[in-house]
Design an enzyme around this catalytic site. Structure first.
Site, PDB file in Angstrom:
ATOM      1  N   GLY A  47     -27.518  12.685  28.658  1.00 28.67           N
ATOM      2  CA  GLY A  47     -26.973  13.782  27.879  1.00 28.67           C
ATOM      3  C   GLY A  47     -26.642  13.305  26.492  1.00 28.67           C
ATOM      4  O   GLY A  47     -26.600  12.094  26.223  1.00 28.67           O
ATOM      5  N   GLN A  52     -22.709  13.240  18.194  1.00 28.01           N
ATOM      6  CA  GLN A  52     -23.312  11.901  18.259  1.00 28.01           C
ATOM      7  C   GLN A  52     -24.440  11.732  17.251  1.00 28.01           C
ATOM      8  O   GLN A  52     -24.805  10.605  16.923  1.00 28.01           O
ATOM      9  CB  GLN A  52     -23.823  11.609  19.671  1.00 28.01           C
ATOM     10  CG  GLN A  52     -22.706  11.443  20.698  1.00 28.01           C
ATOM     11  CD  GLN A  52     -23.254  11.119  22.057  1.00 28.01           C
ATOM     12  OE1 GLN A  52     -23.612  12.009  22.823  1.00 28.01           O
ATOM     13  NE2 GLN A  52     -23.361   9.834  22.379  1.00 28.01           N
ATOM     14  N   CYS A 100     -22.864   5.306  27.554  1.00 26.36           N
ATOM     15  CA  CYS A 100     -22.918   6.308  26.488  1.00 26.36           C
ATOM     16  C   CYS A 100     -23.842   5.788  25.398  1.00 26.36           C
ATOM     17  O   CYS A 100     -23.790   4.604  25.053  1.00 26.36           O
ATOM     18  CB  CYS A 100     -21.511   6.533  25.928  1.00 26.36           C
ATOM     19  SG  CYS A 100     -21.431   7.744  24.597  1.00 26.36           S
ATOM     20  N   LEU A 101     -24.654   6.690  24.851  1.00 22.31           N
ATOM     21  CA  LEU A 101     -25.565   6.286  23.781  1.00 22.31           C
ATOM     22  C   LEU A 101     -24.799   5.797  22.554  1.00 22.31           C
ATOM     23  O   LEU A 101     -25.352   5.060  21.741  1.00 22.31           O
ATOM     24  CB  LEU A 101     -26.477   7.450  23.397  1.00 22.31           C
ATOM     25  CG  LEU A 101     -27.381   7.980  24.529  1.00 22.31           C
ATOM     26  CD1 LEU A 101     -28.179   9.178  24.039  1.00 22.31           C
ATOM     27  CD2 LEU A 101     -28.305   6.895  25.046  1.00 22.31           C
ATOM     28  N   HIS A 142     -18.185  14.220  30.560  1.00 27.72           N
ATOM     29  CA  HIS A 142     -18.452  13.178  29.565  1.00 27.72           C
ATOM     30  C   HIS A 142     -18.968  13.795  28.264  1.00 27.72           C
ATOM     31  O   HIS A 142     -18.473  13.474  27.171  1.00 27.72           O
ATOM     32  CB  HIS A 142     -19.466  12.173  30.132  1.00 27.72           C
ATOM     33  CG  HIS A 142     -19.902  11.126  29.153  1.00 27.72           C
ATOM     34  ND1 HIS A 142     -19.656   9.784  29.327  1.00 27.72           N
ATOM     35  CD2 HIS A 142     -20.576  11.224  27.968  1.00 27.72           C
ATOM     36  CE1 HIS A 142     -20.141   9.118  28.292  1.00 27.72           C
ATOM     37  NE2 HIS A 142     -20.722   9.956  27.457  1.00 27.72           N
ATOM     38  N   GLU A 143     -19.960  14.684  28.390  1.00 25.40           N
ATOM     39  CA  GLU A 143     -20.571  15.248  27.180  1.00 25.40           C
ATOM     40  C   GLU A 143     -19.584  16.127  26.420  1.00 25.40           C
ATOM     41  O   GLU A 143     -19.497  16.056  25.189  1.00 25.40           O
ATOM     42  CB  GLU A 143     -21.845  16.023  27.519  1.00 25.40           C
ATOM     43  CG  GLU A 143     -22.971  15.175  28.096  1.00 25.40           C
ATOM     44  CD  GLU A 143     -23.279  13.928  27.293  1.00 25.40           C
ATOM     45  OE1 GLU A 143     -23.130  13.946  26.055  1.00 25.40           O
ATOM     46  OE2 GLU A 143     -23.651  12.910  27.909  1.00 25.40           O
ATOM     47  N   HIS A 146     -17.082  14.535  24.082  1.00 30.76           N
ATOM     48  CA  HIS A 146     -17.527  14.214  22.710  1.00 30.76           C
ATOM     49  C   HIS A 146     -17.116  15.305  21.720  1.00 30.76           C
ATOM     50  O   HIS A 146     -16.888  15.028  20.552  1.00 30.76           O
ATOM     51  CB  HIS A 146     -19.050  14.054  22.666  1.00 30.76           C
ATOM     52  CG  HIS A 146     -19.546  12.736  23.175  1.00 30.76           C
ATOM     53  ND1 HIS A 146     -19.321  11.545  22.529  1.00 30.76           N
ATOM     54  CD2 HIS A 146     -20.280  12.417  24.270  1.00 30.76           C
ATOM     55  CE1 HIS A 146     -19.896  10.551  23.203  1.00 30.76           C
ATOM     56  NE2 HIS A 146     -20.479  11.050  24.269  1.00 30.76           N
TER      57      HIS A 146
HETATM   58 NI    NI Z   1     -21.600   9.796  25.555  1.00 32.33          NI
END
Ligand code: NI
Length: 177
Positions: A47, A52, A100-101, A142-143, A146
């Site tokens: 995701g 981000q 996480c990216l 999680h998403e 952000h």
């Molecule tokens: Ni993340």
């Protein structure tokens, strides 16, 4: 369509609260979602959230088919979710590994609500209302975090279970972000 650079933890833009989407179905919103999709695919993520890639709007996308980053995980349908709200359905929590990216090369054990209802809408403004549990619930929490300026390390309670993927899972060849 483009793979965009992903902001990394430490960039203050990841700590900001994002604004709600006010215009749906626009070329700008479609282009944003396309860039998010391209970036998520290029980095093999489960995701990604608009902040981000430096866009402070309440847009997340997620979806997990057979993902080598989460070999034991349930599949999650590909979803574009704007202006989300998450409501826990009970007090039950589950612990699970997250990456996480924006925190490349690391993993940590994060407690999340096990059962949640989430609402919002897709990029055309059609309503979304789902009751989910387990990995699907984890991914959406999680998403959406952000969008409120929260990164998963801020949710970790036991920092002894946070570290570099290569050290935590030696020899397992898990992608590093
Ligand atoms: Ni993340």
């Amino acid at each position: 369509m483009a793979v965009r650079p992903v902001l990394r933890m430490g960039d203050p833009r990841l700590l900001q609260v994002s604004a709600p989407v006010s215009a749906f179905g626009t070329p700008e919103l479609r282009a944003l979602v396309q860039d998010m999709q391209d970036t998520m695919a290029a980095m093999n993520g489960a995701g990604i959230a608009a902040p981000q890639i430096g866009v402070q709007l309440q847009v997340v996308i997620f979806g997990v088919g057979a993902n080598p980053r989460y070999p034991d995980a349930d599949q999650v349908p590909y979803t574009v979710l704007c202006n989300p709200a998450i409501t826990p359905l009970d007090a039950q929590e589950e612990e699970g590994w997250e990456g996480c990216l924006s925190v490349p090369g690391m993993r940590g054990i994060v407690p999340r609500h096990a059962n949640v209802r989430y609402t919002g809408c897709d990029l055309d403004g059609n309503p979304i209302d789902r009751t989910v549990s387990g990995f699907h619930a984890r991914v959406v929490q999680h998403e959406c975090d952000h969008l409120w300026g929260i990164l998963y390390p801020m949710r970790i309670r036991d920092m002894s279970r946070f570290g570099f993927t290569e050290e935590l899972f030696p020899g397992q060849n898990i992608p590093d972000d």
